[in-house]
Motif scaffolding. Structure first.
Motif, PDB file in Angstrom:
ATOM      1  N   ARG A 212       0.807  -1.221   0.000  1.00 50.51           N
ATOM      2  CA  ARG A 212       0.000   0.000   0.000  1.00 50.51           C
ATOM      3  C   ARG A 212       0.844   1.277   0.000  1.00 50.51           C
ATOM      4  N   PRO A 213       1.786   1.423  -0.900  1.00 52.89           N
ATOM      5  CA  PRO A 213       2.629   2.619  -0.917  1.00 52.89           C
ATOM      6  C   PRO A 213       1.851   3.895  -1.212  1.00 52.89           C
ATOM      7  N   GLU A 214       0.700   3.765  -1.890  1.00 54.93           N
ATOM      8  CA  GLU A 214      -0.100   4.958  -2.191  1.00 54.93           C
ATOM      9  C   GLU A 214      -0.576   5.654  -0.917  1.00 54.93           C
ATOM     10  N   LEU A 215      -0.712   4.885   0.173  1.00 57.23           N
ATOM     11  CA  LEU A 215      -1.119   5.489   1.440  1.00 57.23           C
ATOM     12  C   LEU A 215      -0.048   6.444   1.968  1.00 57.23           C
ATOM     13  N   ALA A 272      15.579  10.509   8.867  1.00 59.29           N
ATOM     14  CA  ALA A 272      14.161  10.839   8.729  1.00 59.29           C
ATOM     15  C   ALA A 272      13.577  11.274  10.066  1.00 59.29           C
ATOM     16  N   ASP A 273      12.461  11.992  10.003  1.00 63.53           N
ATOM     17  CA  ASP A 273      11.718  12.336  11.218  1.00 63.53           C
ATOM     18  C   ASP A 273      10.766  11.206  11.593  1.00 63.53           C
ATOM     19  N   VAL A 274      10.109  10.624  10.595  1.00 61.69           N
ATOM     20  CA  VAL A 274       9.165   9.528  10.808  1.00 61.69           C
ATOM     21  C   VAL A 274       9.244   8.597   9.611  1.00 61.69           C
ATOM     22  N   VAL A 275       9.142   7.295   9.863  1.00 61.31           N
ATOM     23  CA  VAL A 275       9.070   6.295   8.800  1.00 61.31           C
ATOM     24  C   VAL A 275       7.652   5.738   8.750  1.00 61.31           C
ATOM     25  N   LEU A 276       7.102   5.625   7.547  1.00 58.84           N
ATOM     26  CA  LEU A 276       5.743   5.141   7.348  1.00 58.84           C
ATOM     27  C   LEU A 276       5.753   3.689   6.883  1.00 58.84           C
ATOM     28  N   SER A 277       4.918   2.866   7.522  1.00 54.29           N
ATOM     29  CA  SER A 277       4.766   1.455   7.133  1.00 54.29           C
ATOM     30  C   SER A 277       3.276   1.174   6.953  1.00 54.29           C
ATOM     31  N   PRO A 278       2.723   1.488   5.786  1.00 50.31           N
ATOM     32  CA  PRO A 278       1.269   1.416   5.588  1.00 50.31           C
ATOM     33  C   PRO A 278       0.720   0.043   5.224  1.00 50.31           C
ATOM     34  N   GLY A 295      16.652   5.006  15.722  1.00 54.15           N
ATOM     35  CA  GLY A 295      16.098   6.049  16.557  1.00 54.15           C
ATOM     36  C   GLY A 295      14.982   6.831  15.904  1.00 54.15           C
ATOM     37  N   THR A 296      14.417   6.318  14.829  1.00 51.92           N
ATOM     38  CA  THR A 296      13.352   7.015  14.111  1.00 51.92           C
ATOM     39  C   THR A 296      12.009   6.359  14.416  1.00 51.92           C
ATOM     40  N   PRO A 297      11.052   7.113  14.941  1.00 52.77           N
ATOM     41  CA  PRO A 297       9.731   6.538  15.235  1.00 52.77           C
ATOM     42  C   PRO A 297       8.979   6.196  13.965  1.00 52.77           C
ATOM     43  N   VAL A 298       7.991   5.337  14.085  1.00 54.40           N
ATOM     44  CA  VAL A 298       7.269   4.836  12.916  1.00 54.40           C
ATOM     45  C   VAL A 298       5.764   4.971  13.107  1.00 54.40           C
ATOM     46  N   VAL A 299       5.060   5.065  11.989  1.00 56.88           N
ATOM     47  CA  VAL A 299       3.607   4.979  11.975  1.00 56.88           C
ATOM     48  C   VAL A 299       3.249   3.751  11.149  1.00 56.88           C
ATOM     49  N   VAL A 300       2.462   2.836  11.729  1.00 58.37           N
ATOM     50  CA  VAL A 300       2.180   1.565  11.066  1.00 58.37           C
ATOM     51  C   VAL A 300       0.684   1.331  10.983  1.00 58.37           C
ATOM     52  N   ASN A 301       0.309   0.446  10.066  1.00 61.27           N
ATOM     53  CA  ASN A 301      -1.080   0.065   9.868  1.00 61.27           C
ATOM     54  C   ASN A 301      -1.494  -0.913  10.968  1.00 61.27           C
ATOM     55  N   GLU A 302      -2.557  -0.574  11.688  1.00 63.18           N
ATOM     56  CA  GLU A 302      -2.982  -1.397  12.814  1.00 63.18           C
ATOM     57  C   GLU A 302      -3.520  -2.759  12.394  1.00 63.18           C
ATOM     58  N   GLN A 303      -3.802  -2.947  11.105  1.00 66.77           N
ATOM     59  CA  GLN A 303      -4.288  -4.244  10.632  1.00 66.77           C
ATOM     60  C   GLN A 303      -3.165  -5.267  10.506  1.00 66.77           C
ATOM     61  N   SER A 304      -1.920  -4.837  10.507  1.00 62.72           N
ATOM     62  CA  SER A 304      -0.780  -5.724  10.279  1.00 62.72           C
ATOM     63  C   SER A 304      -0.246  -6.275  11.595  1.00 62.72           C
ATOM     64  N   ALA A 305       0.869  -6.986  11.494  1.00 61.43           N
ATOM     65  CA  ALA A 305       1.535  -7.517  12.688  1.00 61.43           C
ATOM     66  C   ALA A 305       2.376  -6.466  13.396  1.00 61.43           C
ATOM     67  N   LEU A 306       2.582  -5.323  12.758  1.00 63.29           N
ATOM     68  CA  LEU A 306       3.536  -4.344  13.274  1.00 63.29           C
ATOM     69  C   LEU A 306       3.189  -3.762  14.638  1.00 63.29           C
ATOM     70  N   ALA A 323      -5.639   9.307   9.281  1.00 68.23           N
ATOM     71  CA  ALA A 323      -5.136   8.703  10.514  1.00 68.23           C
ATOM     72  C   ALA A 323      -3.612   8.706  10.540  1.00 68.23           C
ATOM     73  N   PHE A 324      -2.987   8.416   9.411  1.00 71.85           N
ATOM     74  CA  PHE A 324      -1.522   8.418   9.344  1.00 71.85           C
ATOM     75  C   PHE A 324      -0.982   9.839   9.550  1.00 71.85           C
ATOM     76  N   ALA A 325      -1.620  10.832   8.923  1.00 70.56           N
ATOM     77  CA  ALA A 325      -1.166  12.213   9.072  1.00 70.56           C
ATOM     78  C   ALA A 325      -1.300  12.672  10.517  1.00 70.56           C
ATOM     79  N   ASP A 326      -2.407  12.325  11.156  1.00 71.31           N
ATOM     80  CA  ASP A 326      -2.601  12.694  12.562  1.00 71.31           C
ATOM     81  C   ASP A 326      -1.553  12.030  13.447  1.00 71.31           C
ATOM     82  N   ALA A 327      -1.213  10.768  13.155  1.00 73.58           N
ATOM     83  CA  ALA A 327      -0.208  10.059  13.951  1.00 73.58           C
ATOM     84  C   ALA A 327       1.162  10.702  13.801  1.00 73.58           C
ATOM     85  N   VAL A 328       1.506  11.123  12.582  1.00 74.26           N
ATOM     86  CA  VAL A 328       2.774  11.814  12.363  1.00 74.26           C
ATOM     87  C   VAL A 328       2.828  13.087  13.204  1.00 74.26           C
TER      88      VAL A 328
END
Length: 418
Positions: A212-215, A272-278, A295-306, A323-328
């Motif tokens: 889901r890179p488009e996310l 990076a400031d934040v890494v996205l794992s959608p 040392g870089t925090p991440v935002v991940v999709n809650e449907q996955s194992a992450l 939701a991803f933008a708000d988490a960032v």
């Protein structure tokens, strides 16, 4: 002990799988075992590397898969396996290589299949109807074919648990905590992609539908609509590259392509400031773990194992751009040193030595500990003796026996596959 590992869908762009295969092979070798990896490729080769012996068998690329290849020549692979005389086989493909479990059983060789993905999740991404029923039927046959099924997270193991698979083991993967560390941050790398007043986001994975890179692109759009000066670097390549370029044509999205040098990957993740794992079907997410190790925090999709991997090192949210933008934004509200320290601390829970030890216990190459963090991790598997039509089939090579390679084996193999 000779551990022969078979893997399909391995290319220069499959960072996570290639990393896992390499680190496990190195660990097996360091533990005194002989590791042999067999993968498909353009041409035959047989090399001795730091992860052990790596044999590449020629195979044509699969159409419309971004260069993936599979070990399709069953007769040739059987000849190779018979010649290698393994004590164990470890298979990283439960589709085209499931038959190798039966091959191992008939020769008294213990077998392991490593599930690197959620089949039910992938069927859902592909829009298949009755995905759970299809996955259950396929997974039941896979579990029957191998002595042990290994999953790296509870998320990946769930589809086997729901059908009552008894030979299931959970062993987390690891991360190179020395290579991926906060000190890898590089001001020059950061300035290449973002100004000092801009927020640098990174997506580091294959550019395929399942990820889901488009996310990630849509997240940048949502942030900029909210007046947050965010930019995105997409590190990776794949079949979605052109579509993503169109999607982000009016956005500050930079395509870095596949980065082959691991120190360069570490520098990008650490800067990076934040890494996205959608991705919604990630079953472990090595790139995510590598980001946290930097040392870089991440935002991940809650449907996955992450979510079970990231802990306090990031935020798990629904798979929407808002939701991803708000988490960032929430992550950036935390003090910089605090959020980076939390990410690193979470990554330090996952080391490759512990992962290698868990895999070797699953192979019954070392005994299970009675106490400690790994106690109870490895469930009892089926007996070491395999049976064919009810008749015990003893192993052909003792676990402690080391069998030297025959002279001229490389030349003979090359001639066979030329």
């Amino acid at each position: 002990m000779r551990i022969v590992r078979l893997a399909n869908f391995v290319t220069v762009h499959t960072g996570g799988l290639r990393t896992a295969l390499r680190e496990l092979g190195r660990g097996y070798q360091a533990a005194g075992h002989e590791a042999v990896l067999v993968v498909p490729g353009r041409r035959y080769s047989d090399k001795v590397t730091t992860q052990g012996r790596v044999i590449t068998l020629p195979s044509a690329p699969l159409p419309r898969t971004g260069g993936y290849r599979v070990l399709a020549g069953r007769r040739e692979l059987i000849k190779l396996l018979d010649g290698l005389e393994p004590d164990r086989i470890e298979v990283s493909d439960r589709t085209t290589l499931r038959w190798t479990g039966d091959w191992a059983r008939r020769r008294g060789v213990r077998s392991m299949m490593v599930s690197h993905e959620s089949l039910a999740g992938l069927l859902g991404v592909w829009g298949m109807p009755k995905r759970d029923a299809l996955a259950d039927r396929f997974n039941r046959r896979t579990a029957e074919a191998f002595d042990t099924i290994v999953c790296t997270t509870a998320f990946a193991a769930e589809e086997f648990r729901r059908i009552g698979v008894p030979n299931l083991v959970e062993v987390p993967l690891g991360v190179d905590l020395d290579l991926f560390n906060p000190g890898a941050m590089d001001a020059a790398v950061r300035s290449r992609y973002a100004r000092p007043d801009e927020l640098l986001l990174v997506y580091c994975s294959r550019l395929s539908a399942a990820k889901r890179p488009e996310l990630a692109v849509d997240t940048v759009a949502a942030l900029r609509n909210g007046k947050v000066p965010a930019v995105l670097v997409m590190a990776g390549d794949g079949t979605r590259r052109t579509a993503l370029a169109y999607r982000g044509a009016r956005l500050p999205v930079r395509f870095a392509g596949h980065i082959s040098e691991r120190p360069a990957v570490a520098a990008l993740l650490a800067s990076a400031d934040v890494v996205l794992s959608p991705g919604p079907v990630e079953t472990f997410g090595l790139a995510t773990l590598e980001a946290m190790a930097c040392g870089t925090p991440v935002v991940v999709n809650e449907q996955s194992a992450l979510p079970e991997v990231v802990g306090d090192g990031g935020v798990s949210v629904p798979g929407t751009a808002e939701a991803f933008a708000d988490a960032v934004s929430r992550l950036m509200e935390r003090p910089r040193l605090e959020r980076r320290a939390a990410a690193r601390a979470q990554a330090e829970r996952y080391g490759w030595p512990e992962s290698v030890e868990g895999f070797l216990r699953a192979h019954e190459a070392i005994p299970e500990p009675a106490t400690g963090p790994l106690a109870g991790l490895i469930r009892p598997a089926v007996p070491s003796t395999s049976y064919v039509d009810g008749v015990p089939c003893p192993r052909r090579i003792a676990a402690t026996e080391e069998k030297p390679r025959e002279a001229g084996a490389d030349e003979a193999g090359a001639a066979r596959y030329a």
